[in-house]
Design an enzyme around this catalytic site. Structure first.
Site, PDB file in Angstrom:
ATOM      1  N   LYS A   1     -21.759 -26.330   5.453  1.00 36.16           N
ATOM      2  CA  LYS A   1     -21.407 -27.494   6.279  1.00 36.16           C
ATOM      3  C   LYS A   1     -21.721 -28.782   5.529  1.00 36.16           C
ATOM      4  CE  LYS A   1     -22.512 -25.529  10.843  1.00 36.16           C
ATOM      5  NZ  LYS A   1     -23.328 -25.640  12.040  1.00 36.16           N
TER       6      LYS A   1
ATOM      7  N   LYS B   1     -22.792 -26.756  21.875  1.00 30.17           N
ATOM      8  CA  LYS B   1     -24.211 -26.941  22.150  1.00 30.17           C
ATOM      9  C   LYS B   1     -24.689 -28.287  21.600  1.00 30.17           C
ATOM     10  CE  LYS B   1     -28.635 -24.645  21.348  1.00 30.17           C
ATOM     11  NZ  LYS B   1     -29.313 -23.427  20.932  1.00 30.17           N
TER      12      LYS B   1
ATOM     13  N   GLY C   1     -26.546 -20.208  20.657  1.00 27.23           N
ATOM     14  CA  GLY C   1     -25.084 -20.259  20.805  1.00 27.23           C
ATOM     15  C   GLY C   1     -24.461 -18.886  21.005  1.00 27.23           C
ATOM     16  N   ARG C   2     -24.873 -17.917  20.193  1.00 28.72           N
ATOM     17  CA  ARG C   2     -24.240 -16.591  20.264  1.00 28.72           C
ATOM     18  C   ARG C   2     -24.751 -15.752  21.430  1.00 28.72           C
ATOM     19  NH1 ARG C   2     -27.211 -17.567  15.868  1.00 28.72           N
ATOM     20  NH2 ARG C   2     -29.085 -16.336  15.437  1.00 28.72           N
TER      21      ARG C   2
ATOM     22  N   GLU D   1     -15.569 -28.991  13.568  1.00 30.91           N
ATOM     23  CA  GLU D   1     -14.312 -28.381  14.026  1.00 30.91           C
ATOM     24  C   GLU D   1     -14.034 -28.760  15.474  1.00 30.91           C
ATOM     25  OE1 GLU D   1     -16.802 -26.906  12.533  1.00 30.91           O
ATOM     26  OE2 GLU D   1     -16.136 -25.398  11.080  1.00 30.91           O
TER      27      GLU D   1
ATOM     28  N   HIS E   1      -4.386   4.114  12.681  1.00 32.90           N
ATOM     29  CA  HIS E   1      -3.210   4.028  11.809  1.00 32.90           C
ATOM     30  C   HIS E   1      -3.418   2.990  10.710  1.00 32.90           C
ATOM     31  CE1 HIS E   1      -0.835   6.680  14.356  1.00 32.90           C
ATOM     32  NE2 HIS E   1      -1.581   6.178  15.329  1.00 32.90           N
TER      33      HIS E   1
ATOM     34  N   GLU F   1     -24.987 -13.121  12.507  1.00 35.71           N
ATOM     35  CA  GLU F   1     -25.682 -14.409  12.466  1.00 35.71           C
ATOM     36  C   GLU F   1     -27.154 -14.220  12.849  1.00 35.71           C
ATOM     37  OE1 GLU F   1     -23.352 -18.348  13.129  1.00 35.71           O
ATOM     38  OE2 GLU F   1     -24.565 -18.115  14.931  1.00 35.71           O
TER      39      GLU F   1
HETATM   40  O1  F6P Z   1     -21.839 -21.622  12.840  1.00 34.98           O
HETATM   41  C1  F6P Z   1     -23.077 -22.017  13.268  1.00 34.98           C
HETATM   42  C2  F6P Z   1     -23.135 -22.377  14.709  1.00 34.98           C
HETATM   43  O2  F6P Z   1     -24.241 -23.193  14.840  1.00 34.98           O
HETATM   44  C3  F6P Z   1     -23.219 -21.184  15.646  1.00 34.98           C
HETATM   45  O3  F6P Z   1     -24.482 -20.645  15.701  1.00 34.98           O
HETATM   46  C4  F6P Z   1     -22.759 -21.792  16.924  1.00 34.98           C
HETATM   47  O4  F6P Z   1     -22.443 -20.818  17.879  1.00 34.98           O
HETATM   48  C5  F6P Z   1     -21.580 -22.590  16.430  1.00 34.98           C
HETATM   49  O5  F6P Z   1     -22.006 -23.092  15.173  1.00 34.98           O
HETATM   50  C6  F6P Z   1     -21.109 -23.683  17.320  1.00 34.98           C
HETATM   51  O6  F6P Z   1     -22.097 -24.645  17.537  1.00 34.98           O
HETATM   52  P1  F6P Z   1     -21.971 -25.708  18.702  1.00 34.98           P
HETATM   53  O7  F6P Z   1     -21.943 -24.969  20.009  1.00 34.98           O
HETATM   54  O8  F6P Z   1     -23.159 -26.598  18.578  1.00 34.98           O
HETATM   55  O9  F6P Z   1     -20.690 -26.475  18.505  1.00 34.98           O
END
Ligand code: F6P
Length: 547
Positions: free
Chosen positions: A508, A210, A271-272, A216, A388, A357
């Site tokens: 972060k 987003k 995002g979620r 990452e 199990h 979240e």
């Molecule tokens: O971990 C926080 C967060 O902002 C989530 O809410 C989101 O889904 C994820 O990081 C990834 O964010 P982005 O789509 O901006 O890379």
């Protein structure tokens, strides 16, 4: 006029539930079922082929009435309508919350700041469909002219869990010649293991983010670009092998992805909650636009149900209220999601983000610290594996763990009698959890006296049973929307902001500060706490020893 709502735990409806809890804490499901032969029928509701049997919960008709009173007191319907109509309900980020517009199949206008967003939604869906068809029929080809056979989605959190979960859930609907991979972790093993056997000239990367700034994702995307260019040698190749899904056109262009290869979405999509947006591109590539549209229709059907079904039969509302009953009155700390379907193996992980979240907050909408429990810990594994592993604790442990059992009547793999055996376990578990096994029953079966306490099952462990005909795109859409709206109603009851996630920021920021300290040539001056300083020094020494 003072529009500050009363504190939740001072509302008369809350106090009535507390009093009711004190009276009903000794109830046992054995007695409740014995007293009312129609209990299962009374506490079962359906929406199309989706059935929710909540009769194995520690509730009476009075409990449900009181829970409905609480939901009415917090005006859940008004809150729901505010969300659907595009009001700025995510106030800490000053955003509307309109994931429901992404699957608004009747195309009624949805206004954000006076602008109808439906044409934008439909334009991006059409662009996704054109692209998916071109990749699937081979008319989109890689830099050397070869068709795409590998799709690698690079994203994390909401930009990973939704499409990854749904690709797994809808695997029987996917084109098997196209392989989809999901890389999220910054641990290099995730990317390198995914790429190990892939050929760059046949691989398409979808960089899904987003913000397009997530550490990452951007680190993995840059490494993937190097991997591609190592073989293809020409920067022009990036345009044929990288597309982006984002709200941030500037950063996408800076990465070197052409504007034509960007699939946009908007800040009013959390995002979620973004699977129905362009974030679902990897899924659309896998299952094709028609099945993707079927899934959107499923989402929309549950959105309509949530908006239109009366409270007594409103599935998301019922799940939300039952969750509140255990979370806030029985003190349950967690909630298990137990899908009896291997294709739903990632569903618990997906719901972890969606729920934790959203409602893992401790400040209410007026900025006060809450004096009641908010979101539970969500966890789970597919049945029968869980049986199990951790079911021992569910049956005989000291903790109350309410659970949702999710199953389907028809299998996708009609192999032998696997499905009947799977579902025999599904039905058996909720019965065992609810009714247990008494000492009298054990004694009658000849159990030695000294083993009686160990072999007794108290029962009275609450479960919901969610049963559908089969796992298809339409059902998956309904199932996800069911939980989205459950989470929404709970957020309204707990009076928290469910659509921000400030709690992820601090870690972060600190990581951003620590990274140069790990990489500095000379020992840096460390200004953290004693523990963190010592750990960083230990890491640096170990790194140098390894040189
Ligand atoms: O971990 C926080 C967060 O902002 C989530 O809410 C989101 O889904 C994820 O990081 C990834 O964010 P982005 O789509 O901006 O890379």
């Amino acid at each position: 006029m003072n529009d500050t709502p009363p504190l939740l735990n001072t509302r008369p409806e809350w106090l009535a539930l507390e009093a009711h809890y004190r009276q009903s804490a000794r109830l046992h499901l054995r007695d409740l079922f014995a007293a009312d032969p129609r209990r299962a029928e009374k506490f079962t509701v359906t929406a199309e082929d989706l059935l929710l049997d909540y009769s194995k919960n520690l509730v009476t008709e009075e409990t449900m009435r009181l829970l409905h009173d609480l939901a009415a007191a917090v005006e859940w319907e008004k809150a729901r309508d505010a969300m659907f109509s595009g009001k700025i309900i995510n106030r800490t980020e000053q955003r509307a919350v309109l994931h429901t517009a992404l699957r608004n199949r009747n195309n009624r206008p949805v206004l954000v700041g006076g602008h109808d967003i439906m044409p934008d939604v439909n334009r991006v869906l059409a662009k996704m469909a054109d692209f998916a068809n071109a990749v699937r029929d081979g008319s989109w080809h890689g830099y050397t002219g070869k068709p795409v056979v590998n799709i690698v989605n690079i994203g994390i959190g909401g930009s990973d869990l939704g499409p990854a979960m749904a690709c797994e859930a809808l695997r029987p609907y996917a084109r098997h010649e196209l392989k989809t991979y999901f890389v999220s972790n910054i641990h290099a093993a995730h990317l390198s293991e995914a790429l190990r056997d892939l050929r760059p000239e046949e691989t398409l990367f979808i960089v899904t983010s987003k913000t397009f700034t997530t550490q990452e994702t951007m680190t993995n995307a840059r490494t993937a670009r190097e991997w591609l260019l190592y073989t293809l040698k020409d920067r022009e190749a990036v345009a044929r092998h990288f597309v982006a899904v984002s709200t941030n056109a500037r950063e996408v262009a800076a990465f070197g992805i052409a504007p034509d290869n960007m699939f946009e979405f908007w800040d009013w999509v959390g995002g979620r909650y973004s699977l129905c947006s362009a974030v679902g591109l990897a899924l659309m590539l896998a299952i094709g636009p028609e099945y993707f549209t079927e899934m959107l229709k499923g989402f929309h059907a549950m959105d309509r149900h949530f908006q239109e079904a009366p409270a007594e039969g409103n599935l998301p509302l019922l799940l939300a209220m039952l969750g509140v009953w255990y979370n806030n009155f029985f003190g349950a700390q967690s909630h298990a999601i137990l899908p009896y379907n291997q294709y739903l193996s990632r569903f618990p992980a997906y719901l972890q983000q969606a729920d934790m979240e959203s409602n893992g907050k401790s400040i209410d909408q007026q900025g006060r610290r809450v004096a009641w429990q908010t979101g539970p810990i969500i966890w789970g594994e597919p049945g029968t594996n869980g049986q199990h592993a951790f079911y021992q604790l569910l049956h005989q442990g000291t903790k109350l763990v309410p659970a949702d059992f999710i199953g389907c009547c028809r299998p996708h793999c009609p192999t032998g009698d696997h499905h009947d055996k799977l579902m025999a376990n599904f039905f058996a578990q909720t019965a065992a959890l609810a009714f247990g096994r008494t000492q009298e029953e054990l004694r009658a079966a000849g159990t030695p006296e000294e083993l009686l306490p160990h072999k007794t099952f108290e029962g009275n462990r609450p479960t919901n049973t969610i049963l559908a005909e089969d796992l298809n795109p339409h059902l998956l859409g309904r199932l996800i929307a069911l939980y989205e709206h459950k989470i929404f109603v709970q957020g309204v009851i707990w009076n928290v902001y469910s659509f921000d996630q400030w709690g992820v920021q601090l870690g972060k920021e600190l990581a951003g500060c620590i990274l140069p300290e790990l990489q500095a040539a000379a020992d840096p001056e460390l200004r953290h706490d004693a523990s963190t300083n010592a750990l960083i020094r230990h890491y640096r020494l170990a790194q140098h020893r390894g040189l």
